[in-house]
Design a protein around this motif. Sequence first.
Motif: not given
Length: 524
Positions: A461, A464, A485, A487, A489
């Motif tokens: 996680e 992200v 996919e 997360g 950026t």
Amino acid sequence: MKDPKVKRVLISVTDKSGVVQFASALATEFGAEIISTGGTARVLAEAGVPVTPIDDVTEFPEMMDGRVKTLHPKVHGGLLAKRDNADHMAQAAEHGIEMIDMVVVNLYAFTKTVDSGADFDTCIENIDIGGPSMLRSAAKNFESVAVVTRPDMYDEILDEMRANGGATKRSTRLSLALQVFETTNAYDGSIAAWLAQQIAGDADAEFPARIDLALSKVQDLRYGENPHQNAAFYRRDAYKMADHSLANARQLQGKELSYNNYLDLDAAWAAVREFDEPACVIVKHLTPCGVCVDDDIVAAYKKAHECDPVSAYGGVMAFNRPVTSDIVVAIFENKQFVEAIIAPEFAGDALAMYESKPNARLLATGGVNPAGKEVEFRSVEGGLLCQDSDAVAEDPAAFTVATKRQPTEAEMEELVFAWKVCKSVKSNAILIAKGHATVGVGGGQPNRVNSARIAVEQAGEKAVGAVAASDAFFPFRDGLDALAEAGVTAVIQPGGSIRDEEVVAAADEHGIAMVFTGHRHFRH
């Protein structure tokens, strides 16, 4: 053959530390005649040591600015004559050659002169001729002549003479002879390397036609990569006085270092030196498994450990700040077993805390040298590969943004951090970072998409809103898709693939900012 007593000593030294005391002891305790040259003779005479000038022995003046003073039969005959050879001794008597039982010589400081930036002619004048000649003559005749090249040997030599009736032992003379040939070999090698550079010019100065590596054994290691392999650590003589280097780090406690320890320590130390901010690097099997920079060094450690606690167990750590007791408390709270820690310093209370873990190896460098360019060597069967170290000034102003979306200021700072760490990861390297800490590291894979998947899986996680770095270009969009996919950026990579347009289009589809650096950090 009986050990010869030291009756006549020839002294000519560039490094005059301790020479007055040594010569005085030879003269007063053992009645030795001291013969000396130029500046050394003046120093001894001014200190009240009875000294015979070299030209009184040769019956020939020092001449040509001191270039010719000891190259004479009355010097080299006195050194080379075999004492148990009747013909040698008869010829010496015929020509008035007296024996010399000890030579104390250290050479003109050629390397120091070169390193000072002296001009060509000055460097040439600091090539010693008479010194190496006397050393070689004395060393060849070690059965009868002791030859001393280092001031740190003076006391040991005097103690042996006191215990041996004014004589040196054969085993000592043989060991001293070995030191001579090691010394002259390194000396001639440094001259040859410098002169080759002068002839080649700037183009070939770094990689001349011949390289002579002068290496001295520092220690035998516990074992090599595996316990059945023997190993040792040798330091390049050029690094003998190099401050803040792994080669000269002091081991403050712990078991003997192994081959693998040195490799991991080198990887960790090289990585942590990339940063000016307080940083911690944790390495396992030559791969950074946790890296963080933070205003607080304790926080940097905690975040580096959080990246991959499983891999951090049994790893090697590097800090670019002193290790304090607060850091040790954090390590102990994590129940982290550490093979070795390298840092500029260790606070006294931190060392006291580690006394409970005596097997942990703690190494202090005394400071940090910023990462810079030097020549790296790597062995292959029958030879060595040489290259410049991967030292590039990372200037974000020189980067280009290939996508429609520009990275935010915070993303760019994070991307620069990720890019600096990525260069320490084995290729194909994909690194995910968040909060100036690594959260996912994938490397050493035969294809880049697998590295991306490993980094994503490790980050979970935390991927992200994170950024990613790729040490070389993406050959296909699949690696980028895997990061998007998860997360991520923003991505930093060298660019330069024939499919750059495809990869950039994929980034635009995902709304990712992509930065091209123009250079890669491949690490094989």
